[in-house]
Write an enzyme that holds these catalytic residues in place. Structure first.
Site, PDB file in Angstrom:
ATOM      1  N   GLU A 179      53.783  26.937 -55.438  1.00  8.37           N
ATOM      2  CA  GLU A 179      53.687  25.896 -54.403  1.00  8.37           C
ATOM      3  C   GLU A 179      53.035  24.638 -54.954  1.00  8.37           C
ATOM      4  O   GLU A 179      53.373  23.521 -54.560  1.00  8.37           O
ATOM      5  CB  GLU A 179      52.946  26.464 -53.173  1.00  8.37           C
ATOM      6  CG  GLU A 179      53.849  27.426 -52.411  1.00  8.37           C
ATOM      7  CD  GLU A 179      53.132  28.531 -51.650  1.00  8.37           C
ATOM      8  OE1 GLU A 179      51.892  28.510 -51.554  1.00  8.37           O
ATOM      9  OE2 GLU A 179      53.841  29.446 -51.169  1.00  8.37           O
ATOM     10  N   ASN A 182      45.975  35.939 -51.748  1.00  8.30           N
ATOM     11  CA  ASN A 182      46.040  34.472 -51.702  1.00  8.30           C
ATOM     12  C   ASN A 182      46.281  34.044 -50.264  1.00  8.30           C
ATOM     13  O   ASN A 182      47.382  34.172 -49.747  1.00  8.30           O
ATOM     14  CB  ASN A 182      47.189  34.008 -52.623  1.00  8.30           C
ATOM     15  CG  ASN A 182      47.415  32.514 -52.550  1.00  8.30           C
ATOM     16  OD1 ASN A 182      46.610  31.774 -51.988  1.00  8.30           O
ATOM     17  ND2 ASN A 182      48.529  32.065 -53.130  1.00  8.30           N
ATOM     18  N   GLY A 187      57.274  34.301 -50.196  1.00  7.88           N
ATOM     19  CA  GLY A 187      57.327  34.031 -48.756  1.00  7.88           C
ATOM     20  C   GLY A 187      58.711  34.177 -48.136  1.00  7.88           C
ATOM     21  O   GLY A 187      58.951  33.707 -47.031  1.00  7.88           O
ATOM     22  N   LYS A 243      46.293  31.137 -49.066  1.00  8.61           N
ATOM     23  CA  LYS A 243      46.977  29.821 -48.984  1.00  8.61           C
ATOM     24  C   LYS A 243      46.294  28.923 -47.934  1.00  8.61           C
ATOM     25  O   LYS A 243      45.077  28.879 -47.871  1.00  8.61           O
ATOM     26  CB  LYS A 243      48.460  30.040 -48.682  1.00  8.61           C
ATOM     27  CG  LYS A 243      49.118  30.999 -49.682  1.00  8.61           C
ATOM     28  CD  LYS A 243      50.614  30.991 -49.611  1.00  8.61           C
ATOM     29  CE  LYS A 243      51.176  32.007 -50.618  1.00  8.61           C
ATOM     30  NZ  LYS A 243      52.611  31.938 -50.745  1.00  8.61           N
ATOM     31  N   GLU A 260      55.633  35.397 -60.593  1.00  3.42           N
ATOM     32  CA  GLU A 260      56.022  35.170 -59.204  1.00  3.42           C
ATOM     33  C   GLU A 260      57.329  34.373 -59.167  1.00  3.42           C
ATOM     34  O   GLU A 260      57.304  33.134 -59.240  1.00  3.42           O
ATOM     35  CB  GLU A 260      54.944  34.368 -58.471  1.00  3.42           C
ATOM     36  CG  GLU A 260      53.616  35.074 -58.386  1.00  3.42           C
ATOM     37  CD  GLU A 260      52.780  34.553 -57.221  1.00  3.42           C
ATOM     38  OE1 GLU A 260      52.498  35.348 -56.326  1.00  3.42           O
ATOM     39  OE2 GLU A 260      52.451  33.361 -57.209  1.00  3.42           O
ATOM     40  N   SER A 297      56.619  38.283 -52.013  1.00  2.26           N
ATOM     41  CA  SER A 297      57.022  39.182 -50.921  1.00  2.26           C
ATOM     42  C   SER A 297      56.596  40.629 -51.140  1.00  2.26           C
ATOM     43  O   SER A 297      57.350  41.559 -50.859  1.00  2.26           O
ATOM     44  CB  SER A 297      58.532  39.087 -50.679  1.00  2.26           C
ATOM     45  OG  SER A 297      58.848  37.794 -50.188  1.00  2.26           O
ATOM     46  N   HIS A 348      50.315  27.754 -59.411  1.00  5.82           N
ATOM     47  CA  HIS A 348      51.057  28.489 -58.383  1.00  5.82           C
ATOM     48  C   HIS A 348      52.350  27.721 -58.071  1.00  5.82           C
ATOM     49  O   HIS A 348      52.380  26.494 -58.099  1.00  5.82           O
ATOM     50  CB  HIS A 348      50.207  28.627 -57.114  1.00  5.82           C
ATOM     51  CG  HIS A 348      50.851  29.506 -56.097  1.00  5.82           C
ATOM     52  ND1 HIS A 348      51.831  29.039 -55.242  1.00  5.82           N
ATOM     53  CD2 HIS A 348      50.691  30.823 -55.826  1.00  5.82           C
ATOM     54  CE1 HIS A 348      52.240  30.049 -54.483  1.00  5.82           C
ATOM     55  NE2 HIS A 348      51.561  31.136 -54.815  1.00  5.82           N
TER      56      HIS A 348
HETATM   57  P1  PGA Z   1      54.011  35.986 -50.583  1.00  4.38           P
HETATM   58  O1  PGA Z   1      53.271  34.956 -51.557  1.00  4.38           O
HETATM   59  O2  PGA Z   1      53.336  37.314 -50.751  1.00  4.38           O
HETATM   60  O3  PGA Z   1      53.816  35.415 -49.205  1.00  4.38           O
HETATM   61  O4  PGA Z   1      55.437  36.015 -50.997  1.00  4.38           O
HETATM   62  C1  PGA Z   1      52.869  35.324 -52.841  1.00  4.38           C
HETATM   63  C2  PGA Z   1      52.183  34.156 -53.503  1.00  4.38           C
HETATM   64  O5  PGA Z   1      52.592  33.022 -53.268  1.00  4.38           O
HETATM   65  O6  PGA Z   1      51.214  34.335 -54.255  1.00  4.38           O
END
Ligand code: PGA
Length: 244
Positions: free
Chosen positions: A95, A9, A171, A11, A165, A207, A93
């Site tokens: 976010e 992803n 993140g 983003k 997640e 992460s 997601h």
């Molecule tokens: P990350 O994000 O690997 O940066 O923690 C995972 C995600 O949001 O799908």
């Protein structure tokens, strides 16, 4: 061995030029046998990235709107992505839920739109740190799943992928302890089986890095959804190396 899903992803980390460059580097990597690699670029870079992937990796949308066409400023429909070759769509997601206030009911409409087109939804679920501290993890996840699949009718041969997640792990560099993540993955499988009559594919995200990836591509997890570490070729290459 069953298939492993290695989902990237990107983003809003990369512009068009950077996305195309990363896609070129992605396809040069030798992936483990039986892996399904999929890239989720920004809408802006989608078409160009798909051209570069050229069938060597699959592609997916980071988000869609459920109507096919119309006066929906700033949105892109699932049909539009499908026409460019998208196989997957990330839905709900963290976010989207937490920054853009997407609701469980929005998620439900998006899943339906995606399934109707024969695409594969990648439903993202997860609890916040506060919810975990208050022992609300199970309640939150079950509510998210129930709402997403409420009164959903779809062809039984279509796939559903669920990414667990934890919001606090995204993140932050603080990934969920593997045994706990496995426990939650089992719950997600059981709840979904109760709701849809079959087990989904469950991925872990939050992460994932080269130093922990192996722990999440075993047992009840069928793969990973990677954000930050997938948006730079060196960290992605290191992560894939660990799986060989
Ligand atoms: P990350 O994000 O690997 O940066 O923690 C995972 C995600 O949001 O799908």
């Amino acid at each position: 061995m069953s298939k492993h899903y290695l989902f990237a992803n990107w983003k809003m980390y990369l512009d068009l030029k950077e996305s195309v460059q990363l896609a070129e580097d992605f396809v040069k990597i030798k992936y483990p046998k039986d892996s399904e690699v999929a890239v989720f670029p920004t809408a802006l870079a989608f078409e160009e990235v798909v051209k570069v992937l050229d069938g060597k990796a699959a592609s997916g949308a980071q988000n869609i709107y459920w109507a096919e066409k119309g006066g929906y400023t700033g949105e892109v429909s699932a049909e539009m992505y499908k026409a460019l070759g998208a196989k997957y769509v990330l839905i709900g997601h963290a976010e989207r839920r937490h920054i853009f206030h997407e609701t469980n009911s929005d998620v439900r409409q998006k899943i339906e739109a995606v399934l109707e087109l024969g695409m594969t939804p990648v439903l993202c679920v997860g609890e916040t740190g506060k919810e975990r501290d208050e022992s609300q993890t199970e309640t939150v996840l079950e509510t998210q799943l129930r709402a997403a699949f409420m009164d959903l009718s779809f062809k039984k041969d279509l796939d559903i992928i669920i990414a667990y997640e934890p919001v606090w792990a995204i993140g932050t560099g603080k990934s969920c302890e593997p045994a706990e993540a496995m426990r939650v993955a089992k719950l997600i499988k059981n709840w979904t089986k109760g709701l849809l009559g079959r087990e989904p594919v469950v991925l872990y995200g939050g992460s994932v890095r080269s130093n922990n990836v192996k722990q999440y591509v075993v047992n009840d997890f069928s793969g990973i959804l990677v954000g930050g570490a997938s948006a730079k070729i060196d960290s992605w290459r290191e992560l894939i190396e660990e799986l060989k």
